[in-house]
Motif scaffolding. Structure first.
Motif, short mmCIF file in Angstrom:
data_model
loop_
_atom_site.label_atom_id
_atom_site.label_comp_id
_atom_site.label_asym_id
_atom_site.label_seq_id
_atom_site.Cartn_x
_atom_site.Cartn_y
_atom_site.Cartn_z
N LEU A 1 0.83 -1.20 0.00
CA LEU A 1 0.00 0.00 0.00
C LEU A 1 0.88 1.26 0.00
O LEU A 1 0.58 2.24 -0.68
N THR A 2 1.97 1.21 0.76
CA THR A 2 2.91 2.34 0.80
C THR A 2 3.54 2.54 -0.58
O THR A 2 3.70 3.67 -1.05
N PHE A 3 3.88 1.45 -1.22
CA PHE A 3 4.44 1.49 -2.57
C PHE A 3 3.46 2.17 -3.52
O PHE A 3 3.83 3.04 -4.30
N ARG A 4 2.21 1.75 -3.43
CA ARG A 4 1.17 2.32 -4.30
C ARG A 4 0.99 3.82 -4.06
O ARG A 4 0.80 4.58 -4.99
N GLU A 5 1.04 4.20 -2.78
CA GLU A 5 0.87 5.61 -2.43
C GLU A 5 1.98 6.43 -3.07
O GLU A 5 1.73 7.48 -3.65
N SER A 6 3.20 5.92 -2.95
CA SER A 6 4.34 6.62 -3.53
C SER A 6 4.20 6.69 -5.05
O SER A 6 4.49 7.70 -5.68
N PHE A 7 3.72 5.60 -5.63
CA PHE A 7 3.51 5.54 -7.07
C PHE A 7 2.47 6.57 -7.50
O PHE A 7 2.64 7.27 -8.49
N THR B 1 6.00 -0.72 11.50
CA THR B 1 7.13 -1.37 10.82
C THR B 1 6.80 -1.54 9.33
O THR B 1 7.66 -1.30 8.47
N GLY B 2 5.56 -1.92 9.04
CA GLY B 2 5.14 -2.08 7.64
C GLY B 2 5.28 -0.77 6.88
O GLY B 2 5.77 -0.74 5.76
N ARG B 3 4.83 0.30 7.52
CA ARG B 3 4.90 1.61 6.87
C ARG B 3 6.37 2.03 6.67
O ARG B 3 6.73 2.55 5.62
N PHE B 4 7.19 1.79 7.69
CA PHE B 4 8.60 2.15 7.62
C PHE B 4 9.30 1.34 6.51
O PHE B 4 9.99 1.91 5.67
N VAL C 1 11.27 2.46 3.03
CA VAL C 1 12.64 2.02 2.72
C VAL C 1 12.65 1.20 1.42
O VAL C 1 13.55 1.35 0.59
N ALA C 2 11.62 0.37 1.24
CA ALA C 2 11.56 -0.49 0.05
C ALA C 2 11.47 0.35 -1.23
O ALA C 2 12.10 0.01 -2.24
N ILE C 3 10.71 1.45 -1.17
CA ILE C 3 10.57 2.32 -2.35
C ILE C 3 11.95 2.84 -2.76
O ILE C 3 12.34 2.79 -3.93
N VAL C 4 12.67 3.34 -1.76
CA VAL C 4 13.99 3.93 -2.03
C VAL C 4 14.97 2.83 -2.44
O VAL C 4 15.73 3.00 -3.41
#
Lengths: 307, 273
Positions: free
Chosen positions: B9-15, B118-121, B125-128
């Motif tokens: 979900l964090t990935f999608r938000e960044s996308f 932790t998931g959000r963090f 980090v995964a995006i970067v």
């Protein structure tokens, strides 16, 4: 095993300056629709948040299906529709249900099956691929309900579920709640729409200033014991005379007569007397007040006592 | 896995916020530049000519020096500009998930608050990490194929950049949890990022200070805060295949990151929403 149990549940904010909830002891049995009523700031949302682990109690205990609310595993069996919930606007309805379902521990296979069913249930089946930023308030509310149901919960917390929904939609949600109850689900409802609450709820609790004021069944609260409405044709003088003779309290409103009797026999004496006078009785209806009347009475009673 | 859903979900938000695409686009452009614009003419392990956008450089230069030079430039660029961009791109992720109406829904799910944060963090980090490794691995492959020299140290630079980001992101998470302001978290993190070279030169600053107190203060800050300047230097040494004299800046900075994230989870777990 009760669905919800609270024991002296208390929540203070600002080091006790704000007493949001005070020593609440409550039990909600499984399979009922339980509604929480109260004026603004009564502690309704605080109670909901405490039960869901969104805020922490100052003291007291609460359990959901015998699991302590401090244990997040107690959330496994519950669904929640938050008031003013906010879904990420970049997601469409399918994605919202997928991600929130995943977070709820539902497997992909089940989600693939359940998402179209739920979208159909809340009448969003043609909107599954549309981003939620294009949704109206009512549509977001429907999606919120679908989200709350995504893990097929045993206990459903709904905070203002009909907010922003038109009368037809409200009726559909009401029917949905009743069908969920028929399937054995427990529903904890927090709503300002007292007429809606009255129609669907089995039990209600009234909170005021963080304290429990009343708890019971809806019927218990809205039925006026030994009070009846009598509808008849042209019997004004007869009913006045007979009520005076039998010592029965009488009042009238918009052409309808309301009588206060001691018991059923007392009522039958009046009916016999009226029939002897050849009065045509159209109907005898047990008098009920609306839940709104009862709610206002409870709130104002306490105000009066205070003053 | 529930935590994976938060990361996705964090990935999608960044996308959706286009920052991911911008980052990815810049990385792709850099790689395309290496593919098409950089031409090396190699004779007996020496470069006889090098041209970039058709402009030819003169003279005979050792090939490994050119390679190390290019890879160092990419690593330094990533360490400075990449970190700057990454922090900017991810600064809103913590405050946005703490928004009223969103955080309540997440907490109502059968996940511990520790897992949620932790998931959000990890999502941030995964995006970067995805973007950094995309650029590092892709450009490493192109340069290695073109030169025939496989500099593994360049890959480690990617690891160093992601670790440095994670340390700074832990600070940003901590500030985000406390203030719920992306702009404020970003400003403080930038301040610490750019304050690091100054703290490294604190011996020269002491001379300008009157009291001992300031010296102690600067010393304390140096030891406590992440040493991004030295981490950058370690990254450069790794790329150039030189030995790293001391890993202490890495461990102490890493400890700072763990402390910040630990405090964030503690505060988040106790917070009322």
């Amino acid at each position: 095993m009760a669905a919800i149990t609270t024991e002296n549940l208390t929540k203070y904010y600002s080091k006790g300056a704000i007493r949001a909830l005070e020593d609440l002891t409550l039990q909600v049995e499984p399979g009922v629709i339980f509604s929480l009523l109260g004026p603004n700031g009564a502690g309704k949302t605080t109670l909901l948040k405490l039960l869901l682990g969104i805020c922490h109690p100052t003291r007291g205990n609460a359990k959901l299906f015998d699991q302590d609310i401090r244990d997040y595993h107690s959330h496994t069996k519950l669904g929640y529709l938050a008031e003013n919930h906010r879904f990420p606007e970049f997601l469409n309805a399918n994605q919202v249900l997928y991600y929130y379902g995943k977070m709820g521990g539902v497997s992909s296979n089940i989600l693939n099956e359940r998402i179209p069913q739920l979208l159909k249930l809340v009448k969003l089946d043609n909107w599954g691929k549309t981003k939620t930023r294009k949704y109206s308030k009512g549509m977001l509310q429907r999606l919120g309900i679908a989200q709350a149901l995504i893990n097929d919960p045993e206990l459903l917390f709904l905070d203002e579920p009909t907010d922003g929904i038109d009368p037809v939609g409200r009726r559909e949600i009401r029917d949905l709640l009743i069908s969920l109850q028929d399937r054995g689900k427990t529903i904890f409802l927090n709503s300002h729409l007292l007429s809606e609450v009255e129609r669907v709820s089995d039990q209600i609790a009234i909170l005021k200033e963080g304290r429990l004021k009343q708890k019971g069944t809806v019927q218990e609260f809205i039925s006026m014991k030994d009070q009846f409405q009598i509808r008849m044709i042209d019997g004004k003088e007869s009913i006045e005379a007979e009520c005076a003779r039998l010592n029965i309290g009488l009042s009238s409103q918009n052409g309808a007569y309301f009588v206060s009797v001691n018991d059923d026999q007392h009522l039958n004496q009046l009916i016999d007397a009226l029939r002897n006078r050849k009065v045509t009785i159209q109907a005898i209806i047990p008098h009920k007040i609306t839940l709104e009347d009862f709610f206002i009475k409870v709130i104002e009673e306490k105000e009066e006592k205070k003053s | 896995m529930k935590i994976l859903a938060i990361i996705q979900l964090t990935f999608r938000e960044s996308f959706a916020k286009k920052t991911f695409i911008a980052f990815f686009g810049i990385s792709t452009l850099t790689c395309l530049l290496f593919i098409f614009a950089l031409n090396l003419d190699i004779v007996n392990g020496m470069q006889s000519s090098i041209s970039l956008f058709g402009q030819e450089a003169q003279g005979l230069v050792e090939l490994d020096r050119i390679l190390f030079g290019i890879e160092s430039a990419v690593a330094v660029l990533l360490f400075t500009g990449g970190l700057f961009m990454s922090l900017f791109a991810t600064s809103g992720l913590i405050p946005s998930f703490l928004q009223t109406g969103n955080v309540e829904l997440l907490i109502s799910k059968p996940m511990s608050r520790w897992h949620i944060l932790t998931g959000r963090f990890l999502g941030g980090v995964a995006i970067v990490a995805f973007n950094v490794f995309y650029l590092v691995i892709f450009s490493w492959l192109i340069l290695s194929i073109k030169t025939g020299i496989w500099n593994w140290g360049f890959l480690f630079s990617g690891v160093m950049i992601v670790i440095t980001f994670a340390i700074l992101y832990a600070l940003m998470t901590f500030l985000g949890i406390i203030t719920r302001s992306g702009a404020f978290s970003l400003m403080i993190t930038y301040l610490i990022l750019f304050f690091s070279p100054l703290l490294l030169q604190r011996n020269q600053i002491y001379a300008l200070l009157s009291g001992k107190f300031y010296a102690y203060l600067l010393d304390g800050l140096y030891h406590f805060l992440p040493k991004t300047s030295e981490l950058g230097n370690i990254t450069r040494l790794l790329v150039q295949g030189e030995s790293v004299a001391s890993w202490t800046p890495l461990w102490t900075s890493f400890f700072f990151g763990i402390l910040m994230f630990g405090l964030s989870t503690y505060i988040f777990s106790r917070k009322n929403f």
